[in-house]
Design a protein around this motif. Structure first.
Motif, PDB file in Angstrom:
ATOM      1  N   LEU A 121       0.814  -1.212   0.000  1.00  0.00           N
ATOM      2  CA  LEU A 121       0.000   0.000   0.000  1.00  0.00           C
ATOM      3  C   LEU A 121       0.850   1.266   0.000  1.00  0.00           C
ATOM      4  O   LEU A 121       0.624   2.162  -0.818  1.00  0.00           O
ATOM      5  CB  LEU A 121      -0.947   0.010   1.209  1.00  0.00           C
ATOM      6  N   GLY A 122       1.807   1.362   0.901  1.00  0.00           N
ATOM      7  CA  GLY A 122       2.640   2.563   0.991  1.00  0.00           C
ATOM      8  C   GLY A 122       3.318   2.905  -0.314  1.00  0.00           C
ATOM      9  O   GLY A 122       3.128   4.015  -0.849  1.00  0.00           O
ATOM     10  N   PRO A 123       4.104   1.987  -0.867  1.00  0.00           N
ATOM     11  CA  PRO A 123       4.746   2.293  -2.155  1.00  0.00           C
ATOM     12  C   PRO A 123       3.744   2.601  -3.271  1.00  0.00           C
ATOM     13  O   PRO A 123       3.968   3.498  -4.077  1.00  0.00           O
ATOM     14  CB  PRO A 123       5.535   1.015  -2.463  1.00  0.00           C
ATOM     15  N   THR A 124       2.624   1.893  -3.299  1.00  0.00           N
ATOM     16  CA  THR A 124       1.615   2.126  -4.334  1.00  0.00           C
ATOM     17  C   THR A 124       1.028   3.526  -4.207  1.00  0.00           C
ATOM     18  O   THR A 124       0.877   4.240  -5.203  1.00  0.00           O
ATOM     19  CB  THR A 124       0.501   1.065  -4.256  1.00  0.00           C
ATOM     20  N   LEU A 125       0.689   3.922  -2.984  1.00  0.00           N
ATOM     21  CA  LEU A 125       0.127   5.264  -2.779  1.00  0.00           C
ATOM     22  C   LEU A 125       1.114   6.348  -3.190  1.00  0.00           C
ATOM     23  O   LEU A 125       0.754   7.301  -3.892  1.00  0.00           O
ATOM     24  CB  LEU A 125      -0.269   5.465  -1.315  1.00  0.00           C
ATOM     25  N   ILE A 126       2.339   6.203  -2.749  1.00  0.00           N
ATOM     26  CA  ILE A 126       3.337   7.231  -3.047  1.00  0.00           C
ATOM     27  C   ILE A 126       3.629   7.301  -4.542  1.00  0.00           C
ATOM     28  O   ILE A 126       3.697   8.386  -5.129  1.00  0.00           O
ATOM     29  CB  ILE A 126       4.615   6.994  -2.220  1.00  0.00           C
ATOM     30  N   LYS A 127       3.745   6.145  -5.201  1.00  0.00           N
ATOM     31  CA  LYS A 127       3.974   6.145  -6.655  1.00  0.00           C
ATOM     32  C   LYS A 127       2.784   6.753  -7.392  1.00  0.00           C
ATOM     33  O   LYS A 127       2.960   7.515  -8.345  1.00  0.00           O
ATOM     34  CB  LYS A 127       4.200   4.718  -7.164  1.00  0.00           C
ATOM     35  N   THR A 128       1.583   6.424  -6.952  1.00  0.00           N
ATOM     36  CA  THR A 128       0.388   6.928  -7.628  1.00  0.00           C
ATOM     37  C   THR A 128       0.277   8.439  -7.497  1.00  0.00           C
ATOM     38  O   THR A 128       0.001   9.138  -8.480  1.00  0.00           O
ATOM     39  CB  THR A 128      -0.876   6.237  -7.069  1.00  0.00           C
ATOM     40  N   VAL A 129       0.514   8.960  -6.317  1.00  0.00           N
ATOM     41  CA  VAL A 129       0.462  10.413  -6.134  1.00  0.00           C
ATOM     42  C   VAL A 129       1.570  11.086  -6.942  1.00  0.00           C
ATOM     43  O   VAL A 129       1.335  12.090  -7.631  1.00  0.00           O
ATOM     44  CB  VAL A 129       0.555  10.781  -4.630  1.00  0.00           C
ATOM     45  N   THR A 130       2.765  10.529  -6.894  1.00  0.00           N
ATOM     46  CA  THR A 130       3.889  11.098  -7.638  1.00  0.00           C
ATOM     47  C   THR A 130       3.600  11.125  -9.137  1.00  0.00           C
ATOM     48  O   THR A 130       3.781  12.154  -9.799  1.00  0.00           O
ATOM     49  CB  THR A 130       5.175  10.291  -7.374  1.00  0.00           C
ATOM     50  N   LEU A 131       3.129  10.000  -9.676  1.00  0.00           N
ATOM     51  CA  LEU A 131       2.845   9.938 -11.108  1.00  0.00           C
ATOM     52  C   LEU A 131       1.648  10.810 -11.495  1.00  0.00           C
ATOM     53  O   LEU A 131       1.624  11.389 -12.585  1.00  0.00           O
ATOM     54  CB  LEU A 131       2.621   8.490 -11.545  1.00  0.00           C
ATOM     55  N   SER A 132       0.675  10.937 -10.609  1.00  0.00           N
ATOM     56  CA  SER A 132      -0.476  11.805 -10.890  1.00  0.00           C
ATOM     57  C   SER A 132      -0.050  13.265 -10.987  1.00  0.00           C
ATOM     58  O   SER A 132      -0.484  13.990 -11.894  1.00  0.00           O
ATOM     59  CB  SER A 132      -1.544  11.639  -9.804  1.00  0.00           C
ATOM     60  N   TRP A 133       0.824  13.696 -10.076  1.00  0.00           N
ATOM     61  CA  TRP A 133       1.345  15.058 -10.151  1.00  0.00           C
ATOM     62  C   TRP A 133       2.198  15.242 -11.404  1.00  0.00           C
ATOM     63  O   TRP A 133       2.127  16.282 -12.069  1.00  0.00           O
ATOM     64  CB  TRP A 133       2.155  15.410  -8.899  1.00  0.00           C
ATOM     65  N   TYR A 134       2.976  14.254 -11.736  1.00  0.00           N
ATOM     66  CA  TYR A 134       3.793  14.307 -12.944  1.00  0.00           C
ATOM     67  C   TYR A 134       2.884  14.470 -14.163  1.00  0.00           C
ATOM     68  O   TYR A 134       3.134  15.321 -15.031  1.00  0.00           O
ATOM     69  CB  TYR A 134       4.637  13.039 -13.049  1.00  0.00           C
ATOM     70  N   GLY A 135       1.819  13.683 -14.212  1.00  0.00           N
ATOM     71  CA  GLY A 135       0.868  13.778 -15.319  1.00  0.00           C
ATOM     72  C   GLY A 135       0.202  15.145 -15.380  1.00  0.00           C
ATOM     73  O   GLY A 135      -0.004  15.705 -16.465  1.00  0.00           O
ATOM     74  N   ALA A 136      -0.123  15.703 -14.212  1.00  0.00           N
ATOM     75  CA  ALA A 136      -0.737  17.034 -14.174  1.00  0.00           C
ATOM     76  C   ALA A 136       0.236  18.100 -14.672  1.00  0.00           C
ATOM     77  O   ALA A 136      -0.164  19.030 -15.386  1.00  0.00           O
ATOM     78  CB  ALA A 136      -1.191  17.350 -12.752  1.00  0.00           C
ATOM     79  N   LEU A 137       1.514  17.960 -14.314  1.00  0.00           N
ATOM     80  CA  LEU A 137       2.523  18.914 -14.785  1.00  0.00           C
ATOM     81  C   LEU A 137       2.690  18.836 -16.300  1.00  0.00           C
ATOM     82  O   LEU A 137       2.835  19.858 -16.978  1.00  0.00           O
ATOM     83  CB  LEU A 137       3.858  18.671 -14.089  1.00  0.00           C
ATOM     84  N   ILE A 138       2.667  17.626 -16.838  1.00  0.00           N
ATOM     85  CA  ILE A 138       2.760  17.459 -18.297  1.00  0.00           C
ATOM     86  C   ILE A 138       1.550  18.091 -18.967  1.00  0.00           C
ATOM     87  O   ILE A 138       1.670  18.852 -19.934  1.00  0.00           O
ATOM     88  CB  ILE A 138       2.866  15.959 -18.678  1.00  0.00           C
ATOM     89  N   GLU A 139       0.350  17.786 -18.429  1.00  0.00           N
ATOM     90  CA  GLU A 139      -0.887  18.309 -18.995  1.00  0.00           C
ATOM     91  C   GLU A 139      -0.923  19.845 -18.962  1.00  0.00           C
ATOM     92  O   GLU A 139      -1.426  20.480 -19.880  1.00  0.00           O
ATOM     93  CB  GLU A 139      -2.084  17.743 -18.229  1.00  0.00           C
ATOM     94  N   ALA A 140      -0.361  20.423 -17.910  1.00  0.00           N
ATOM     95  CA  ALA A 140      -0.329  21.883 -17.778  1.00  0.00           C
ATOM     96  C   ALA A 140       0.763  22.512 -18.632  1.00  0.00           C
ATOM     97  O   ALA A 140       0.860  23.738 -18.734  1.00  0.00           O
ATOM     98  CB  ALA A 140      -0.122  22.273 -16.322  1.00  0.00           C
ATOM     99  N   GLY A 141       1.618  21.682 -19.239  1.00  0.00           N
ATOM    100  CA  GLY A 141       2.678  22.185 -20.088  1.00  0.00           C
ATOM    101  C   GLY A 141       3.870  22.734 -19.312  1.00  0.00           C
ATOM    102  O   GLY A 141       4.685  23.463 -19.856  1.00  0.00           O
ATOM    103  N   LEU A 142       3.963  22.364 -18.047  1.00  0.00           N
ATOM    104  CA  LEU A 142       5.063  22.872 -17.225  1.00  0.00           C
ATOM    105  C   LEU A 142       6.318  22.005 -17.308  1.00  0.00           C
ATOM    106  O   LEU A 142       7.402  22.460 -16.968  1.00  0.00           O
ATOM    107  CB  LEU A 142       4.609  22.992 -15.762  1.00  0.00           C
ATOM    108  N   VAL A 143       6.158  20.761 -17.752  1.00  0.00           N
ATOM    109  CA  VAL A 143       7.310  19.884 -17.996  1.00  0.00           C
ATOM    110  C   VAL A 143       7.042  19.100 -19.277  1.00  0.00           C
ATOM    111  O   VAL A 143       5.903  18.968 -19.703  1.00  0.00           O
ATOM    112  CB  VAL A 143       7.580  18.881 -16.831  1.00  0.00           C
TER     113      VAL A 143
END
Length: 145
Positions: A121-143
């Motif tokens: 659970l711990g690693p899954t939660l942290i990876k999911t939040v990290t990747l979700s933020w990464y995806g949001a940054l890509i979608e926003a055109g910031l990275v």
């Protein structure tokens, strides 16, 4: 959620507008009111059980170092291929099938449950939040990917 609505006399939490109304479970009779409040706040009550589960999860996840749970290149590639919604749904299903809360409710904290929380659970939660933020940054055109 179903049990919470039952304890609240069929009302959803959104209809309760004050801390008092959210904290005190209603009942037609005094006996029913006491019973509903015990089922919410007492030993093995809905809120207390959930609260102790969350505290346990927090205590088990807190010592994780981020190097243990960083998304791998394969995780990032899979995330980019699937997209945020599909990735999130699949991850949520993977966690749900573990039935960790149900196991906790029936047996309390066991070594097996603690291991699942710490290593799944711990690693899954942290990876999911990290990747979700990464995806949001890509979608926003910031990275760029």
């Amino acid at each position: 959620e179903e049990k919470l609505m039952e304890l609240m006399g069929g009302e959803s939490i959104e209809t309760r507008t004050s801390i008092l109304k959210k904290s005190i479970m209603p009942g037609v009779t005094v006996r029913q009111r006491v019973k509903n409040n015990w089922e919410m706040w007492g030993a093995k009550g809905l809120l207390m059980t959930h609260w102790w589960f969350e505290i346990g999860v927090s205590a088990l996840i807190a010592p994780l170092s981020f190097s243990e749970v960083l998304p791998t290149k394969a995780d990032v590639a899979a995330f980019q291929k699937k997209g945020i919604q599909k990735w999130f749904r699949e991850t949520a299903r993977e966690v749900a099938v573990l039935d960790m809360y149900e196991n906790y409710y029936r047996k309390g904290w066991t070594p097996r449950l603690a291991y699942q929380v710490r290593h799944r659970l711990g690693p899954t939660l942290i990876k999911t939040v990290t990747l979700s933020w990464y995806g949001a940054l890509i979608e926003a055109g910031l990275v760029t990917p």
